[in-house]
Design an enzyme around this catalytic site. Sequence first.
Site, short mmCIF file in Angstrom:
data_model
loop_
_atom_site.label_atom_id
_atom_site.label_comp_id
_atom_site.label_asym_id
_atom_site.label_seq_id
_atom_site.Cartn_x
_atom_site.Cartn_y
_atom_site.Cartn_z
N ASP A 1 6.39 -3.89 -1.71
CA ASP A 1 5.65 -2.80 -1.07
C ASP A 1 6.77 -1.76 -0.75
O ASP A 1 7.88 -2.06 -0.86
CB ASP A 1 5.51 -3.18 0.44
CG ASP A 1 4.27 -2.46 0.97
OD1 ASP A 1 3.83 -1.35 0.56
OD2 ASP A 1 3.86 -2.88 2.18
N GLY A 2 6.52 -0.51 -0.42
CA GLY A 2 7.41 0.51 -0.10
C GLY A 2 7.70 0.49 1.34
O GLY A 2 7.55 -0.29 2.05
N GLU B 1 -0.11 -5.24 6.12
CA GLU B 1 1.10 -5.24 5.23
C GLU B 1 2.01 -6.34 5.86
O GLU B 1 2.71 -7.31 5.33
CB GLU B 1 1.75 -4.03 5.33
CG GLU B 1 1.06 -3.00 4.32
CD GLU B 1 1.57 -1.48 4.31
OE1 GLU B 1 1.35 -0.66 3.59
OE2 GLU B 1 2.37 -1.41 5.39
N GLY C 1 3.84 1.92 7.47
CA GLY C 1 2.39 2.33 8.21
C GLY C 1 2.22 3.69 8.10
O GLY C 1 1.19 4.10 8.55
N THR D 1 0.88 -1.19 -0.21
CA THR D 1 0.12 0.02 0.02
C THR D 1 1.09 1.27 -0.04
O THR D 1 2.11 1.30 0.54
CB THR D 1 -0.91 0.04 1.29
OG1 THR D 1 -1.70 -0.98 1.11
CG2 THR D 1 -2.06 1.19 1.23
N GLY D 2 0.21 2.30 -0.80
CA GLY D 2 1.12 3.57 -0.85
C GLY D 2 1.58 4.03 -1.93
O GLY D 2 1.13 3.40 -3.20
#
Length: 216
Positions: free
Chosen positions: A79-80, A101, A93, A26-27
């Site tokens: 993910d980042g 995540e 987060g 997410t992001g």
Amino acid sequence: MSELKIKAAKAAIAYIEDDMVIGVGTGSTVNFFIKELAAIKHKIEACVASSKATEALLRAEGIPVIDLNSVQDLPIYVDGADEVNERGEMIKGGGGALTREKIVANVATQFICIVDESKVVKRLGEFPVAVEVIPMARSFVARQIVKLGGDPEYREGFVTDNGNIILDVFNLNFSTPMALEDSLNVIPGVVENGVFAKRLADKVLVASASGVNNLK
């Protein structure tokens, strides 16, 4: 900055193989990865999303999304990070999806972290640590965090996908990140925190003006 995020996203595509089920984080950087993934969606089996927001983006691109509970093997998770060091320890987060995540990252065989060079640090801790908390425990958890040396701030108006609240914690001691991750999680009422010191990134793809390098 967007150009660097796109570079990192493109680099992660090289790790995607035919008929894979892919965990998707997410992001903002991951959003670019989803755009890149859409171009090869006919080659993959499906994705597991780490948030409702990511699921919506994947579905909007016509990429199949399946539930984590229906997956036995997850070869890769992309993910980042808000901060990452050369060991692959991270703070995550900022977007509030840390619990899901961390779950998906732990299921995955390989965790590929995609970032621009501004996210790489020698020592973690400048970015606040998001702590997901059951609402009724907010004040108690905040007091316990203060005892650990942290300065918690309630994230106003934000509710996680799990129906909980977020405390953003500043000034924590990161001398031993793994111990910090544990000490936050043993507080009653804490669901999860954004220190990723136990489940490290296996590869950290860092985009800069000169290209993309693997930090690990």
